[in-house]
Design a protein around this motif. Structure first.
Motif, PDB file in Angstrom:
ATOM      1  N   GLU A  44     -16.551   0.010  32.462  1.00  7.32           N
ATOM      2  CA  GLU A  44     -16.788  -1.365  32.025  1.00  7.32           C
ATOM      3  C   GLU A  44     -15.584  -1.866  31.242  1.00  7.32           C
ATOM      4  N   GLU A  45     -15.207  -3.125  31.480  1.00  6.79           N
ATOM      5  CA  GLU A  45     -14.039  -3.696  30.790  1.00  6.79           C
ATOM      6  C   GLU A  45     -14.502  -4.309  29.477  1.00  6.79           C
ATOM      7  N   THR A  46     -14.512  -3.499  28.434  1.00  4.84           N
ATOM      8  CA  THR A  46     -15.059  -3.953  27.151  1.00  4.84           C
ATOM      9  C   THR A  46     -13.970  -4.305  26.137  1.00  4.84           C
ATOM     10  N   GLY A  47     -12.691  -4.302  26.570  1.00  5.74           N
ATOM     11  CA  GLY A  47     -11.587  -4.552  25.639  1.00  5.74           C
ATOM     12  C   GLY A  47     -11.533  -6.005  25.188  1.00  5.74           C
ATOM     13  N   ALA A  54      -6.723  -2.984  30.543  1.00  3.11           N
ATOM     14  CA  ALA A  54      -5.913  -2.177  31.473  1.00  3.11           C
ATOM     15  C   ALA A  54      -5.910  -0.720  31.020  1.00  3.11           C
ATOM     16  N   LEU A  55      -5.809  -0.490  29.709  1.00  2.00           N
ATOM     17  CA  LEU A  55      -5.809   0.886  29.191  1.00  2.00           C
ATOM     18  C   LEU A  55      -7.145   1.584  29.452  1.00  2.00           C
ATOM     19  N   ILE A  56      -8.257   0.857  29.286  1.00  2.00           N
ATOM     20  CA  ILE A  56      -9.583   1.454  29.544  1.00  2.00           C
ATOM     21  C   ILE A  56      -9.640   1.966  30.985  1.00  2.00           C
ATOM     22  N   LYS A  57      -9.158   1.138  31.922  1.00  2.00           N
ATOM     23  CA  LYS A  57      -9.224   1.521  33.341  1.00  2.00           C
ATOM     24  C   LYS A  57      -8.278   2.675  33.644  1.00  2.00           C
ATOM     25  N   ALA A  58      -7.062   2.636  33.077  1.00  2.00           N
ATOM     26  CA  ALA A  58      -6.080   3.696  33.360  1.00  2.00           C
ATOM     27  C   ALA A  58      -6.509   5.028  32.733  1.00  2.00           C
ATOM     28  N   ARG A  59      -7.044   4.973  31.514  1.00  2.00           N
ATOM     29  CA  ARG A  59      -7.496   6.218  30.851  1.00  2.00           C
ATOM     30  C   ARG A  59      -8.591   6.885  31.671  1.00  2.00           C
ATOM     31  N   ALA A  60      -9.562   6.099  32.102  1.00  2.00           N
ATOM     32  CA  ALA A  60     -10.696   6.672  32.845  1.00  2.00           C
ATOM     33  C   ALA A  60     -10.199   7.332  34.126  1.00  2.00           C
ATOM     34  N   ALA A  61      -9.268   6.678  34.832  1.00  2.00           N
ATOM     35  CA  ALA A  61      -8.786   7.234  36.101  1.00  2.00           C
ATOM     36  C   ALA A  61      -7.922   8.472  35.876  1.00  2.00           C
ATOM     37  N   ALA A  62      -7.113   8.476  34.806  1.00  2.00           N
ATOM     38  CA  ALA A  62      -6.254   9.646  34.521  1.00  2.00           C
ATOM     39  C   ALA A  62      -7.108  10.855  34.154  1.00  2.00           C
ATOM     40  N   MET A  63      -8.119  10.642  33.327  1.00  2.00           N
ATOM     41  CA  MET A  63      -8.979  11.759  32.906  1.00  2.00           C
ATOM     42  C   MET A  63      -9.748  12.318  34.100  1.00  2.00           C
ATOM     43  N   ALA A  64     -10.260  11.426  34.948  1.00  2.00           N
ATOM     44  CA  ALA A  64     -11.110  11.877  36.067  1.00  2.00           C
ATOM     45  C   ALA A  64     -10.297  12.525  37.184  1.00  2.00           C
ATOM     46  N   SER A  65      -9.026  12.120  37.350  1.00  2.00           N
ATOM     47  CA  SER A  65      -8.244  12.613  38.491  1.00  2.00           C
ATOM     48  C   SER A  65      -7.247  13.698  38.118  1.00  2.00           C
ATOM     49  N   ALA A  69      -2.196   7.551  35.873  1.00  2.00           N
ATOM     50  CA  ALA A  69      -2.955   6.434  36.453  1.00  2.00           C
ATOM     51  C   ALA A  69      -2.400   5.108  35.966  1.00  2.00           C
ATOM     52  N   LEU A  70      -2.299   4.167  36.909  1.00  2.99           N
ATOM     53  CA  LEU A  70      -1.793   2.826  36.627  1.00  2.99           C
ATOM     54  C   LEU A  70      -2.941   1.832  36.822  1.00  2.99           C
ATOM     55  N   ALA A  71      -3.137   0.926  35.842  1.00  2.00           N
ATOM     56  CA  ALA A  71      -4.173  -0.101  35.979  1.00  2.00           C
ATOM     57  C   ALA A  71      -3.623  -1.431  35.515  1.00  2.00           C
ATOM     58  N   ASP A  72      -4.233  -2.512  35.997  1.00  2.00           N
ATOM     59  CA  ASP A  72      -3.798  -3.825  35.548  1.00  2.00           C
ATOM     60  C   ASP A  72      -4.996  -4.659  35.115  1.00  2.00           C
ATOM     61  N   ASP A  73      -4.730  -5.672  34.323  1.00  2.00           N
ATOM     62  CA  ASP A  73      -5.753  -6.658  33.996  1.00  2.00           C
ATOM     63  C   ASP A  73      -5.013  -7.984  33.841  1.00  2.00           C
ATOM     64  N   VAL A 123      -1.309 -14.184  32.416  1.00  6.18           N
ATOM     65  CA  VAL A 123      -0.904 -12.910  31.792  1.00  6.18           C
ATOM     66  C   VAL A 123      -1.274 -11.777  32.739  1.00  6.18           C
ATOM     67  N   SER A 124      -0.374 -10.800  32.847  1.00  4.19           N
ATOM     68  CA  SER A 124      -0.703  -9.573  33.570  1.00  4.19           C
ATOM     69  C   SER A 124      -0.338  -8.399  32.676  1.00  4.19           C
ATOM     70  N   ALA A 125      -1.317  -7.558  32.379  1.00  5.90           N
ATOM     71  CA  ALA A 125      -1.038  -6.331  31.619  1.00  5.90           C
ATOM     72  C   ALA A 125      -1.067  -5.158  32.594  1.00  5.90           C
ATOM     73  N   LEU A 126      -0.089  -4.265  32.445  1.00  8.38           N
ATOM     74  CA  LEU A 126      -0.079  -3.030  33.232  1.00  8.38           C
ATOM     75  C   LEU A 126      -0.127  -1.874  32.247  1.00  8.38           C
ATOM     76  N   ALA A 127      -0.978  -0.885  32.513  1.00 13.39           N
ATOM     77  CA  ALA A 127      -1.066   0.289  31.643  1.00 13.39           C
ATOM     78  C   ALA A 127      -0.916   1.538  32.492  1.00 13.39           C
ATOM     79  N   LEU A 128      -0.118   2.465  31.978  1.00 15.68           N
ATOM     80  CA  LEU A 128       0.085   3.744  32.646  1.00 15.68           C
ATOM     81  C   LEU A 128      -0.355   4.826  31.668  1.00 15.68           C
TER      82      LEU A 128
END
Ligand code: IMP
Length: 217
Positions: A44-47, A54-65, A69-73, A123-128
């Motif tokens: 869920e995007e609760t930021g 973007a960090l919430i999405k990237a963290r979840a994917a990095a931990m699970a895989s 992980a790269l995510a954008d918002d 705005v585009s945020a990218l998080a790795l």
């Protein structure tokens, strides 16, 4: 700053974002798989802002895989509406993803605000995020004026109602190359997403370690 190479997960279930990111990363020899391909859940995007989401999405994917992980918002912020819809840009279009309805709401709320300003920015945020917890994020922005009625059928979302500074056509009247292309001569790209990618590439892909935007653990 750490370099990025090898394989990474793109934390999106959106085929369009995946294709765009893959095209940008391929020249750097990066192999990209999507969190959708790996069957990972979308958190869920609760930021409170674009980078946080973007960090919430990237963290979840990095931990699970176990892979970087790269995510954008992203979204559009309207000055007369104190930055709305901002992180709620997609939600304004509702379940039906009706961006013409969202642009009509934007026009009427701007009218109601009484503000003479028609300024807005994307705005585009990218998080790795690496699986060991190291994190990096950047934000790209493009400023311009709202244009009503919306013009053009290219692009997506709010493109038809936004004219970037220095241009007299809306994003909806521009080709993908003109809006998102990365100039080969190193000049600044036009769109917020392409600008964020240029910052990411400069920091993580190209061997220039000058610090830009937020980085750290
Ligand atoms: P998200 O990044 O997938 O959460 O969604 C961002 C929302 O912002 C999109 O659904 C669009 O409505 C809007 N948006 C973001 N970038 C653009 C753009 O380049 N053009 C038009 N709309 C955009």
């Amino acid at each position: 700053m750490r370099r990025l190479h090898g394989k990474l997960v793109i934390a999106t279930h959106n085929a369009g974002k995946l294709r765009e990111m893959r095209e940008l990363l391929t020249p750097y020899g990066i192999e990209a798989v999507s969190s959708g391909d790996l069957g990972l859940d979308e958190p869920e995007e609760t930021g409170a802002d674009f980078v946080a989401n973007a960090l919430i999405k990237a963290r979840a994917a990095a931990m699970a895989s176990g892979l970087p992980a790269l995510a954008d918002d992203s979204g559009v912020c309207v000055d007369a509406l104190d930055g709305a819809p901002g992180i709620y840009s997609a939600r304004w279009a509702g379940e039906a993803k009706d961006f013409y309805a969202a642009m009509a709401r934007m026009e009427s709320e701007v009218e109601k605000s009484g503000s003479p300003s028609r300024r807005a920015h994307f705005v585009s945020a990218l998080a790795l995020v690496w699986p060991d917890g190291e994190e990096f994020s950047v934000e790209g922005k493009v400023f311009g004026d709202l244009t009503f009625p919306p013009r053009g059928t290219a692009g997506f979302g709010y493109d038809p109602c936004f004219t970037p500074d220095g241009h007299d056509r809306t994003f909806g009247e521009m080709s993908a190359e003109e809006k998102h292309g990365i100039p080969a001569d190193g000049a600044q790209a036009l769109s917020h997403r392409a600008r964020a990618f240029q910052l990411l590439a400069k920091n993580l892909l190209e061997g220039d370690s000058s610090p830009v935007a937020n980085s750290g653990r």
